[in-house]
Design a protein around this motif. Structure first.
Motif, short mmCIF file in Angstrom:
data_model
loop_
_atom_site.label_atom_id
_atom_site.label_comp_id
_atom_site.label_asym_id
_atom_site.label_seq_id
_atom_site.Cartn_x
_atom_site.Cartn_y
_atom_site.Cartn_z
N ALA A 188 0.83 -1.20 0.00
CA ALA A 188 0.00 0.00 0.00
C ALA A 188 0.86 1.25 0.00
O ALA A 188 1.89 1.31 0.67
N ILE A 189 0.44 2.24 -0.77
CA ILE A 189 1.09 3.55 -0.78
C ILE A 189 0.08 4.56 -0.25
O ILE A 189 -1.00 4.72 -0.83
N LEU A 190 0.42 5.19 0.86
CA LEU A 190 -0.54 6.00 1.60
C LEU A 190 -0.14 7.47 1.62
O LEU A 190 1.04 7.81 1.52
N LEU A 191 -1.15 8.31 1.79
CA LEU A 191 -0.92 9.73 2.01
C LEU A 191 -0.96 9.99 3.51
O LEU A 191 -1.90 9.56 4.20
N ASP A 192 0.08 10.63 4.02
CA ASP A 192 0.17 10.99 5.44
C ASP A 192 0.22 9.76 6.35
O ASP A 192 -0.20 9.83 7.51
#
Length: 360
Positions: free
Chosen positions: A294-298
Protein backbone atom coordinates in the motif's frame (compact mmCIF):
# COMPACT_ATOMS: atom_id res chain seq x y z
CA UNK A 1 9.76 21.79 -4.36
CA UNK A 2 13.29 20.71 -3.41
CA UNK A 3 16.00 19.60 -5.84
CA UNK A 4 15.34 15.88 -5.33
CA UNK A 5 11.66 16.31 -6.21
CA UNK A 6 12.48 18.43 -9.27
CA UNK A 7 14.97 15.83 -10.49
CA UNK A 8 12.45 13.04 -9.88
CA UNK A 9 9.96 14.91 -12.04
CA UNK A 10 12.57 15.41 -14.75
CA UNK A 11 13.51 11.74 -14.55
CA UNK A 12 9.90 10.87 -15.28
CA UNK A 13 9.91 13.14 -18.33
CA UNK A 14 13.19 11.63 -19.51
CA UNK A 15 11.88 8.07 -19.31
CA UNK A 16 8.70 9.04 -21.14
CA UNK A 17 10.19 11.03 -24.01
CA UNK A 18 13.84 10.07 -24.55
CA UNK A 19 13.05 7.77 -27.48
CA UNK A 20 11.40 10.53 -29.54
CA UNK A 21 13.95 13.28 -28.89
CA UNK A 22 15.97 12.66 -32.03
CA UNK A 23 17.45 16.13 -32.52
CA UNK A 24 19.74 18.28 -30.44
CA UNK A 25 17.16 21.06 -30.21
CA UNK A 26 14.53 18.63 -28.94
CA UNK A 27 16.86 17.34 -26.23
CA UNK A 28 17.82 20.88 -25.22
CA UNK A 29 14.23 22.09 -24.95
CA UNK A 30 12.66 19.04 -23.32
CA UNK A 31 15.47 17.89 -21.03
CA UNK A 32 18.51 20.16 -20.70
CA UNK A 33 16.76 23.48 -20.10
CA UNK A 34 14.54 21.93 -17.39
CA UNK A 35 17.67 20.48 -15.77
CA UNK A 36 19.30 23.92 -15.67
CA UNK A 37 16.06 25.29 -14.21
CA UNK A 38 16.03 22.52 -11.61
CA UNK A 39 19.44 23.76 -10.47
CA UNK A 40 17.84 27.13 -9.77
CA UNK A 41 19.08 29.12 -12.77
CA UNK A 42 16.75 31.38 -14.75
CA UNK A 43 16.93 30.10 -18.34
CA UNK A 44 14.99 33.16 -19.50
CA UNK A 45 17.50 35.61 -18.05
CA UNK A 46 20.25 36.11 -20.68
CA UNK A 47 22.47 37.57 -17.99
CA UNK A 48 22.38 34.25 -16.15
CA UNK A 49 21.96 31.62 -18.86
CA UNK A 50 23.36 32.56 -22.27
CA UNK A 51 22.16 30.34 -25.15
CA UNK A 52 24.41 29.83 -28.17
CA UNK A 53 27.35 31.35 -26.33
CA UNK A 54 30.09 32.52 -28.70
CA UNK A 55 33.71 33.32 -27.86
CA UNK A 56 35.85 33.12 -30.99
CA UNK A 57 39.01 31.09 -30.47
CA UNK A 58 42.01 31.57 -32.77
CA UNK A 59 41.05 30.65 -36.31
CA UNK A 60 37.80 29.09 -35.11
CA UNK A 61 35.26 31.84 -35.74
CA UNK A 62 31.55 31.65 -35.01
CA UNK A 63 31.70 28.43 -33.00
CA UNK A 64 29.14 28.29 -30.24
CA UNK A 65 28.56 26.40 -27.02
CA UNK A 66 24.90 25.64 -26.38
CA UNK A 67 24.73 27.34 -22.97
CA UNK A 68 26.95 29.42 -20.73
CA UNK A 69 25.76 29.73 -17.14
CA UNK A 70 26.99 32.92 -15.51
CA UNK A 71 27.46 34.09 -11.96
CA UNK A 72 28.37 37.64 -11.00
CA UNK A 73 28.79 38.51 -14.67
CA UNK A 74 31.37 35.78 -15.33
CA UNK A 75 30.95 32.48 -17.14
CA UNK A 76 30.90 29.69 -14.56
CA UNK A 77 29.63 26.63 -16.44
CA UNK A 78 29.73 25.71 -20.13
CA UNK A 79 27.13 23.25 -21.43
CA UNK A 80 27.34 21.39 -24.75
CA UNK A 81 24.33 19.34 -25.87
CA UNK A 82 23.83 16.43 -28.25
CA UNK A 83 20.69 14.51 -29.32
CA UNK A 84 19.31 12.06 -26.77
CA UNK A 85 19.97 9.17 -29.16
CA UNK A 86 23.72 9.92 -29.39
CA UNK A 87 26.19 8.01 -27.25
CA UNK A 88 28.48 10.63 -25.74
CA UNK A 89 32.22 10.54 -26.33
CA UNK A 90 35.12 12.92 -25.83
CA UNK A 91 34.95 13.65 -29.58
CA UNK A 92 31.77 15.64 -28.90
CA UNK A 93 33.59 18.01 -26.55
CA UNK A 94 35.66 19.96 -29.09
CA UNK A 95 34.05 23.33 -28.40
CA UNK A 96 34.23 22.76 -24.66
CA UNK A 97 37.98 22.12 -24.85
CA UNK A 98 38.56 25.30 -26.83
CA UNK A 99 36.26 27.55 -24.82
CA UNK A 100 37.45 26.23 -21.48
CA UNK A 101 40.84 27.89 -21.82
CA UNK A 102 39.57 31.31 -23.01
CA UNK A 103 36.71 31.89 -20.56
CA UNK A 104 36.44 32.09 -16.78
CA UNK A 105 34.63 28.75 -16.70
CA UNK A 106 36.21 25.94 -14.71
CA UNK A 107 33.27 23.60 -15.12
CA UNK A 108 31.98 22.09 -18.36
CA UNK A 109 29.04 19.76 -18.98
CA UNK A 110 28.61 17.45 -21.96
CA UNK A 111 25.11 15.98 -22.19
CA UNK A 112 22.52 14.38 -24.43
CA UNK A 113 19.78 15.19 -21.93
CA UNK A 114 19.94 11.71 -20.42
CA UNK A 115 23.63 11.30 -19.59
CA UNK A 116 25.43 14.25 -17.99
CA UNK A 117 29.24 14.36 -17.87
CA UNK A 118 30.99 17.00 -15.75
CA UNK A 119 34.53 18.13 -16.55
CA UNK A 120 37.00 20.45 -14.85
CA UNK A 121 40.74 21.16 -14.86
CA UNK A 122 41.80 18.73 -12.16
CA UNK A 123 44.97 17.52 -13.91
CA UNK A 124 46.25 20.81 -15.36
CA UNK A 125 45.02 24.35 -14.60
CA UNK A 126 42.99 26.05 -17.37
CA UNK A 127 43.02 22.90 -19.51
CA UNK A 128 39.90 20.77 -19.48
CA UNK A 129 40.47 17.15 -18.50
CA UNK A 130 39.73 14.53 -21.12
CA UNK A 131 37.78 12.44 -18.60
CA UNK A 132 34.77 13.59 -16.56
CA UNK A 133 35.12 13.76 -12.80
CA UNK A 134 31.42 13.01 -12.37
CA UNK A 135 28.68 11.58 -14.57
CA UNK A 136 25.15 10.35 -14.04
CA UNK A 137 22.17 9.08 -15.99
CA UNK A 138 18.87 10.89 -15.52
CA UNK A 139 17.17 7.60 -16.42
CA UNK A 140 18.83 5.85 -13.47
CA UNK A 141 19.31 8.58 -10.89
CA UNK A 142 20.77 7.52 -7.55
CA UNK A 143 20.45 9.21 -4.17
CA UNK A 144 24.20 9.83 -4.13
CA UNK A 145 23.92 11.55 -7.52
CA UNK A 146 21.39 14.03 -6.17
CA UNK A 147 23.73 15.00 -3.35
CA UNK A 148 26.57 15.64 -5.81
CA UNK A 149 24.34 17.52 -8.27
CA UNK A 150 23.25 19.85 -5.47
CA UNK A 151 26.77 21.31 -5.42
CA UNK A 152 26.18 22.68 -8.94
CA UNK A 153 22.94 24.45 -8.01
CA UNK A 154 22.75 28.23 -7.93
CA UNK A 155 22.05 28.31 -4.20
CA UNK A 156 25.18 26.38 -3.20
CA UNK A 157 27.54 26.94 -6.14
CA UNK A 158 31.14 27.33 -4.97
CA UNK A 159 33.59 26.69 -7.79
CA UNK A 160 36.64 26.39 -5.54
CA UNK A 161 34.96 23.73 -3.44
CA UNK A 162 33.69 21.93 -6.55
CA UNK A 163 37.14 21.82 -8.17
CA UNK A 164 38.67 20.64 -4.90
CA UNK A 165 36.14 17.82 -4.66
CA UNK A 166 36.39 17.04 -8.38
CA UNK A 167 39.75 15.36 -7.91
CA UNK A 168 38.35 13.04 -5.26
CA UNK A 169 35.24 12.29 -7.32
CA UNK A 170 37.37 11.44 -10.33
CA UNK A 171 39.54 9.06 -8.33
CA UNK A 172 36.47 7.47 -6.76
CA UNK A 173 35.01 6.92 -10.21
CA UNK A 174 38.20 5.25 -11.45
CA UNK A 175 38.45 3.10 -8.33
CA UNK A 176 34.81 2.07 -8.70
CA UNK A 177 35.40 0.96 -12.30
CA UNK A 178 38.40 -1.10 -11.24
CA UNK A 179 36.42 -2.71 -8.44
CA UNK A 180 33.53 -3.48 -10.79
CA UNK A 181 36.00 -5.17 -13.13
CA UNK A 182 37.62 -7.13 -10.30
CA UNK A 183 34.23 -8.19 -8.94
CA UNK A 184 33.06 -9.39 -12.35
CA UNK A 185 36.33 -11.05 -13.41
CA UNK A 186 38.90 -11.15 -10.59
CA UNK A 187 42.41 -10.64 -11.93
CA UNK A 188 45.22 -13.07 -11.04
CA UNK A 189 46.82 -10.30 -8.96
CA UNK A 190 43.63 -9.74 -6.97
CA UNK A 191 43.07 -13.46 -6.41
CA UNK A 192 46.73 -13.93 -5.47
CA UNK A 193 46.58 -11.10 -2.94
CA UNK A 194 43.55 -12.62 -1.20
CA UNK A 195 45.02 -16.11 -1.32
CA UNK A 196 48.22 -14.96 0.39
CA UNK A 197 46.18 -13.38 3.18
CA UNK A 198 44.02 -16.39 4.02
CA UNK A 199 45.87 -19.47 2.71
CA UNK A 200 48.36 -21.27 4.89
CA UNK A 201 51.18 -22.53 2.77
CA UNK A 202 52.50 -21.96 -0.71
CA UNK A 203 50.13 -20.35 -3.22
CA UNK A 204 50.40 -22.65 -6.22
CA UNK A 205 48.60 -22.38 -9.55
CA UNK A 206 46.06 -24.94 -8.36
CA UNK A 207 45.43 -22.91 -5.21
CA UNK A 208 44.94 -19.75 -7.29
CA UNK A 209 42.49 -21.50 -9.62
CA UNK A 210 40.44 -22.71 -6.67
CA UNK A 211 40.56 -19.31 -4.98
CA UNK A 212 39.43 -17.64 -8.21
CA UNK A 213 36.16 -19.57 -8.09
CA UNK A 214 35.73 -18.94 -4.38
CA UNK A 215 36.37 -15.21 -4.76
CA UNK A 216 33.61 -14.85 -7.38
CA UNK A 217 31.13 -16.68 -5.15
CA UNK A 218 32.15 -14.73 -2.05
CA UNK A 219 31.76 -11.39 -3.81
CA UNK A 220 28.31 -12.36 -5.10
CA UNK A 221 27.26 -13.40 -1.59
CA UNK A 222 28.62 -10.20 -0.06
CA UNK A 223 26.80 -8.02 -2.61
CA UNK A 224 23.52 -9.86 -1.98
CA UNK A 225 23.86 -9.35 1.77
CA UNK A 226 24.64 -5.65 1.35
CA UNK A 227 21.68 -5.17 -1.00
CA UNK A 228 19.32 -6.92 1.40
CA UNK A 229 20.61 -4.78 4.25
CA UNK A 230 20.07 -1.58 2.25
CA UNK A 231 16.58 -2.69 1.22
CA UNK A 232 15.67 -3.36 4.83
CA UNK A 233 16.94 0.08 5.83
CA UNK A 234 15.00 1.72 3.00
CA UNK A 235 11.84 -0.10 4.00
CA UNK A 236 12.18 0.92 7.63
CA UNK A 237 12.67 4.54 6.59
CA UNK A 238 9.76 4.54 4.15
CA UNK A 239 7.34 2.52 6.26
CA UNK A 240 7.28 3.67 9.88
CA UNK A 241 4.72 1.63 11.78
CA UNK A 242 2.88 3.00 14.75
CA UNK A 243 1.11 1.22 17.57
CA UNK A 244 -2.26 1.78 15.91
CA UNK A 245 -1.45 -0.45 12.92
CA UNK A 246 -3.15 -3.41 14.58
CA UNK A 247 -6.54 -1.76 14.26
CA UNK A 248 -6.08 -0.21 10.84
CA UNK A 249 -7.65 -2.97 8.78
CA UNK A 250 -5.72 -1.72 5.77
CA UNK A 251 -2.67 -3.97 6.00
CA UNK A 252 -1.81 -7.24 7.68
CA UNK A 253 -0.34 -6.71 11.12
CA UNK A 254 1.49 -10.02 11.13
CA UNK A 255 4.78 -9.36 9.37
CA UNK A 256 5.61 -13.05 9.08
CA UNK A 257 5.68 -13.94 5.39
CA UNK A 258 5.99 -10.33 4.22
CA UNK A 259 8.96 -9.76 1.94
CA UNK A 260 9.39 -6.31 0.43
CA UNK A 261 11.13 -6.57 -2.92
CA UNK A 262 13.39 -4.16 -4.78
CA UNK A 263 10.66 -3.80 -7.42
CA UNK A 264 8.14 -2.71 -4.79
CA UNK A 265 10.52 -0.09 -3.45
CA UNK A 266 11.21 1.14 -7.00
CA UNK A 267 7.48 1.24 -7.72
CA UNK A 268 6.90 3.21 -4.54
CA UNK A 269 9.52 5.78 -5.54
CA UNK A 270 7.90 6.21 -8.97
CA UNK A 271 4.51 6.90 -7.37
CA UNK A 272 6.22 9.22 -4.90
CA UNK A 273 7.87 11.10 -7.77
CA UNK A 274 4.51 11.56 -9.51
CA UNK A 275 2.87 12.68 -6.27
CA UNK A 276 5.65 15.20 -5.58
CA UNK A 277 4.12 17.46 -8.23
CA UNK A 278 1.19 18.02 -5.92
CA UNK A 279 2.27 17.35 -2.33
CA UNK A 280 5.42 17.13 -0.25
CA UNK A 281 6.97 13.72 -1.15
CA UNK A 282 7.62 13.10 2.55
CA UNK A 283 3.85 12.69 2.95
CA UNK A 284 3.88 9.62 0.70
CA UNK A 285 4.50 6.47 2.74
CA UNK A 286 4.77 2.78 1.85
CA UNK A 287 3.31 -0.03 3.95
CA UNK A 288 3.83 -3.57 2.79
CA UNK A 289 1.40 -6.43 3.41
CA UNK A 290 1.17 -10.07 2.41
CA UNK A 291 -1.14 -9.55 -0.55
CA UNK A 292 -0.13 -6.08 -1.75
CA UNK A 293 2.03 -3.06 -1.01
CA UNK A 294 0.00 0.00 0.00
CA UNK A 295 1.09 3.55 -0.78
CA UNK A 296 -0.54 6.00 1.60
CA UNK A 297 -0.92 9.73 2.01
CA UNK A 298 0.17 10.99 5.44
CA UNK A 299 0.82 7.41 6.63
CA UNK A 300 -2.95 7.06 7.03
CA UNK A 301 -4.43 3.71 6.06
CA UNK A 302 -7.72 5.47 5.27
CA UNK A 303 -5.99 7.64 2.65
CA UNK A 304 -4.74 5.03 0.19
CA UNK A 305 -3.11 6.58 -2.85
CA UNK A 306 -2.30 3.38 -4.75
CA UNK A 307 -1.47 -0.29 -4.31
CA UNK A 308 1.28 -2.38 -5.85
CA UNK A 309 0.17 -5.94 -6.59
CA UNK A 310 3.58 -7.42 -7.35
CA UNK A 311 3.24 -10.87 -5.80
CA UNK A 312 2.34 -12.62 -9.05
CA UNK A 313 5.02 -14.73 -10.69
CA UNK A 314 4.44 -13.40 -14.20
CA UNK A 315 2.08 -10.44 -13.80
CA UNK A 316 2.18 -7.19 -11.86
CA UNK A 317 -0.62 -4.67 -11.35
CA UNK A 318 -0.95 -1.10 -10.15
CA UNK A 319 -4.12 -0.39 -8.21
CA UNK A 320 -5.55 3.14 -8.47
CA UNK A 321 -8.53 4.47 -6.57
CA UNK A 322 -11.63 6.57 -7.03
CA UNK A 323 -13.44 6.87 -3.70
CA UNK A 324 -13.50 3.27 -2.38
CA UNK A 325 -13.26 1.61 -5.80
CA UNK A 326 -9.94 0.13 -6.88
CA UNK A 327 -9.04 -0.37 -10.53
CA UNK A 328 -6.11 -2.63 -11.37
CA UNK A 329 -3.82 -1.89 -14.31
CA UNK A 330 -1.53 -4.52 -15.83
CA UNK A 331 2.12 -3.41 -15.91
CA UNK A 332 4.49 -4.65 -18.58
CA UNK A 333 7.34 -2.78 -16.94
CA UNK A 334 7.79 -0.68 -13.81
CA UNK A 335 8.02 2.48 -15.91
CA UNK A 336 4.43 1.82 -17.06
CA UNK A 337 3.39 3.31 -13.71
CA UNK A 338 4.08 6.72 -15.25
CA UNK A 339 1.23 6.10 -17.70
CA UNK A 340 -1.21 6.39 -14.81
CA UNK A 341 -0.07 9.79 -13.62
CA UNK A 342 -3.54 11.20 -14.34
CA UNK A 343 -5.23 8.68 -12.04
CA UNK A 344 -2.66 9.16 -9.27
CA UNK A 345 -2.90 12.95 -9.51
CA UNK A 346 -6.70 12.81 -9.45
CA UNK A 347 -6.57 10.61 -6.36
CA UNK A 348 -4.38 13.14 -4.56
CA UNK A 349 -6.84 15.90 -5.42
CA UNK A 350 -9.67 13.72 -4.14
CA UNK A 351 -7.90 12.89 -0.87
CA UNK A 352 -6.89 16.50 -0.26
CA UNK A 353 -10.47 17.65 -0.76
CA UNK A 354 -11.86 15.34 1.90
CA UNK A 355 -12.48 16.64 5.39
CA UNK A 356 -10.88 14.71 8.19
CA UNK A 357 -9.52 11.29 7.34
CA UNK A 358 -12.01 10.45 4.64
CA UNK A 359 -12.35 6.81 3.74
CA UNK A 360 -10.56 4.52 1.34
Amino acid sequence: MDLAARLAELQQRTLQHREVLLTEEAAKTALVMPFIQALGYDVFNPGEVVPEFCADVGTKKGEKVDYAICKDGKVSILVECKPASVELSINHAGQLFRYFSVTDARLAVLTNGVIYQFYSDVERPNKMDDKPFFSFSMAALKAGDVKTIEAFSKATFDIERIVKEAGNLKLQSLIRKELEHEFAEPSPEFVGMLAKRVHDGRVTSAVKDNFGKLVVGSIASLVRDLVNERLSSALNAASPKGDDDASSGEVDVDDIGISTTAEEISGFHIVQAIASRHVDPKRIIMRDAKSYCAILLDDNNRRTLARLHFNGITTKYLGTFTAKDEERHLLGDLTDIYKFETQISARITELESWKGDGAA
